[in-house]
Design a protein around this motif. Structure first.
Motif, PDB file in Angstrom:
ATOM      1  N   LEU A 198      39.508  28.633  29.955  1.00 12.26           N
ATOM      2  CA  LEU A 198      39.502  29.191  31.299  1.00 12.26           C
ATOM      3  C   LEU A 198      38.138  29.751  31.683  1.00 12.26           C
ATOM      4  N   ARG A 296      36.122  45.764  42.926  1.00 12.72           N
ATOM      5  CA  ARG A 296      37.558  45.961  43.136  1.00 12.72           C
ATOM      6  C   ARG A 296      37.948  47.429  42.992  1.00 12.72           C
TER       7      ARG A 296
ATOM      8  N   ILE B 216      41.576  31.520  37.846  1.00 14.38           N
ATOM      9  CA  ILE B 216      41.291  32.805  37.190  1.00 14.38           C
ATOM     10  C   ILE B 216      40.179  33.550  37.946  1.00 14.38           C
ATOM     11  N   HIS B 219      41.341  34.995  41.115  1.00 12.32           N
ATOM     12  CA  HIS B 219      42.244  36.113  40.843  1.00 12.32           C
ATOM     13  C   HIS B 219      41.485  37.388  40.479  1.00 12.32           C
ATOM     14  N   ASP B 220      40.430  37.250  39.644  1.00 11.03           N
ATOM     15  CA  ASP B 220      39.760  38.474  39.188  1.00 11.03           C
ATOM     16  C   ASP B 220      38.531  38.845  40.032  1.00 11.03           C
ATOM     17  N   ASP B 242      47.535  35.739  35.781  1.00 12.75           N
ATOM     18  CA  ASP B 242      47.469  36.377  34.456  1.00 12.75           C
ATOM     19  C   ASP B 242      48.214  35.556  33.411  1.00 12.75           C
ATOM     20  N   GLU B 243      49.313  34.963  33.853  1.00  9.26           N
ATOM     21  CA  GLU B 243      50.165  34.223  32.913  1.00  9.26           C
ATOM     22  C   GLU B 243      49.519  32.925  32.442  1.00  9.26           C
ATOM     23  N   ILE B 245      46.692  32.642  31.083  1.00 10.01           N
ATOM     24  CA  ILE B 245      46.025  32.879  29.795  1.00 10.01           C
ATOM     25  C   ILE B 245      47.016  32.587  28.668  1.00 10.01           C
TER      26      ILE B 245
END
Lengths: 371, 371
Positions: A198, A296, B216, B219-220, B242-243, B245
């Motif tokens: 990832l 964030r 990812i 998302h972050d 998250d899932e 990963i």
């Protein structure tokens, strides 16, 4: 942060527990109760035992270590480090945890009944279900009055730089990489730490994999020639880039690949453009991970100049070379957030975990006294 | 190309061998002798048996298949496809090979004594030592007069497009990717095919891994929002990035990740910029692999406009979608080499391997008649 222990009727719970909680006060503000801090790494598990200081003002720096024990891997899964080593079963991991705690307690001249709180920092905690699973192991070991905390190892690493305070951001770049931060109000955020599939390109694995790719590309005509070819082939005692394919498949553990980072740094120090570009990209990726967390959480305050610590951890950031990745990352972060100031770990991660537990306890005690 | 069988005294050699080589001529230019072509894939092994035509002019197109058998994996290692399935030991792989050949011979109404040549195309042949190891297996099975050839599966794939002729380039893009080419004078070159650690970004695995990374990053907070998030989470029945990963670590087989390519194509077709960029980069990477081979072999001739075939193979190139990766790759190659013309596989890879053997035999026979 509500990872408290719960009561359970399991017969495995250590029976050497005190009933009355009547602890003797020592002269330094501690009593006989202890906190266990555990660093659940991928190759070893470290447990330290520190005294429970009842007042936040009396915490010595560094805190006294009553006992310390090291054991094998307690990692419940492979997340964040390497998928290719043999991981223990959950039972074996739980046994390892229990053993290392027993040894640390024994070395401290203490026992299970003295344990007031436990904090385990472990990689692979990416989701509430991961946390819950490991808390369940601990719940089976400890009676219900013991406070239990399970955190991503990055949180313990942050605490090992801030001496337990959860504020600021930590950046870890070793074999893997992750950025994790906390605002003063308890909000938390992370970036990266998702593993090589990832795209953790700033990690040691990421840097080395890009270098290996550059060697293959130079060899098959897709990319420019680079010093990396001779440097890496020599380091691996191989005679041709073709052999790299077999080399990666023979044992694709991430740490084995990440071990090539010093070769990449050497080539960049010798002004090899391909190696330099790989490091510059890694620096940008690592800085971006921190920036995403800072943004964030608004760690930089309203004006963008607010001060916050960035704990820098891991072999990629601490290599202390002329081409200094850690320094470049910090420079890149400070261009956007001038209030960011780098700090190093003050204590080892297991002590960071213990300080974290102590910090949670103080916070809960303050909240309770206000309620 | 000197992968000839050698004499050996091993008692395992099939004894049902003819001594006098007195073969009956059939009416079509063949005799009772046969060629075995084998495609040693990662999930199955296919063996076909075709008659040995003694004259190059009389080879029918397509060639008659006397018998065909399918068995399990005969891949001697994991190179090029996935490291996470259980691979057979060398002995088991050798047994699988022997069984599938026996079955194909039996279905052909033939036997070991009729075998004149064997060609095995198998992934994971990246180095002369790989070739030698597998040749040794075959040498233990066959008597010394049988011609034995072991090639990278990409070479058999090229032959399955050119009907045995080794000229031009093949591009395979499925779970993995590789480009392999031959000049008329026998020189060969390859690019990519080194696996995901070594940067096969145009592969199905590479495309999907970049898409997962984009989810990812969105998302972050490190990357732009993308349709890929909902599309991929839905395809995997997950509720949060998250899932992902945990999902990648639960079973990191490359094929499982590569299976997400259609989701990436769908998002690109819906004009998602992140997905489009991933596909455009994959197209450039795949085209670059072919261009590198063409350049090293001078397939385009002196003026750069020379004609040569590019055999396009694999799910990534053959998806037949509106956003057509194969078409875009070809366009990109033709911008630099207008003489490149795409062709598809005419026969299955095992037949390609058999045609390859036949082609080698014809070449050797011509060389012998001239010497």
């Amino acid at each position: 942060m509500n990872n408290y222990g719960e009561s359970n009727g399991d017969s495995n719970v250590h029976e050497k527990q005190v009933e009355g909680h009547d602890h003797c006060e020592n002269g330094d503000g501690s009593d006989n109760r202890v906190i266990l801090g555990i660093d659940g790494g991928t190759t070893s598990t470290v447990c330290v035992c520190i005294p429970l200081f009842s007042s936040s003002k009396s915490l010595p720096n560094p805190p006294p270590i009553l006992g310390r024990a090291v054991s094998g891997c307690s990692n419940h899964n492979s997340v964040g480090v390497t998928v290719h080593v043999s991981y223990p079963t959950e039972t074996a991991a739980r046994d390892t945890l229990e053993e290392v705690m027993a040894e640390a307690l024994s070395k401290s001249g203490s026992d299970w009944s003295a344990v007031h709180a436990v904090c385990l920092g472990v990689s692979g905690v990416n989701h509430p279900t991961d946390q819950e699973r490991i808390l369940n192991w601990l719940r089976e070991i400890f009676p219900s009055h013991v406070k239990l905390y399970v955190q991503n190892d990055a949180v313990a690493a942050l605490a090992s730089g801030t001496m337990g305070k959860l504020h600021g951001c930590v950046l870890i770049a070793g074999t893997g990489c992750i950025s994790y931060g906390f605002a003063e109000d308890g909000r938390e955020a992370r970036a990266s730490g998702a593993g090589p599939v990832l795209g953790d390109w700033g990690s040691g694995y990421g840097i080395a994999a890009k270098a290996l790719t550059a060697v293959i590309r130079a060899h098959d005509g897709r990319g420019p020639q680079t010093m990396l070819t001779n440097k890496i082939l020599k380091a691996l005692s191989l005679s041709s880039p073709d052999e790299l394919i077999g080399w990666t498949y023979a044992d694709p553990s991430w740490a084995r690949i990440a071990a090539l980072v010093p070769e990449v740094v050497s080539c960049a120090e010798a002004c090899d453009q391909v190696a330099t570009k790989i490091l510059v990209n890694a620096v940008q990726d690592l800085a971006l991970s921190v920036k995403a967390v800072v943004q964030r959480l608004h760690l930089c305050g309203e004006d963008g100049n607010g001060s916050f610590p960035v704990v820098m951890v891991g072999g990629v950031l601490e290599a202390n070379r002329t081409w200094d990745i850690g320094k470049e990352v910090m420079k890149c972060i400070q261009e956007q957030f001038p209030g960011a100031h780098p700090i190093r770990q003050q204590v080892e991660p297991a002590v960071g975990a213990a300080l974290l537990a102590w910090n949670f306890l103080m916070k809960e005690s303050t909240e309770n006294s206000h309620s």
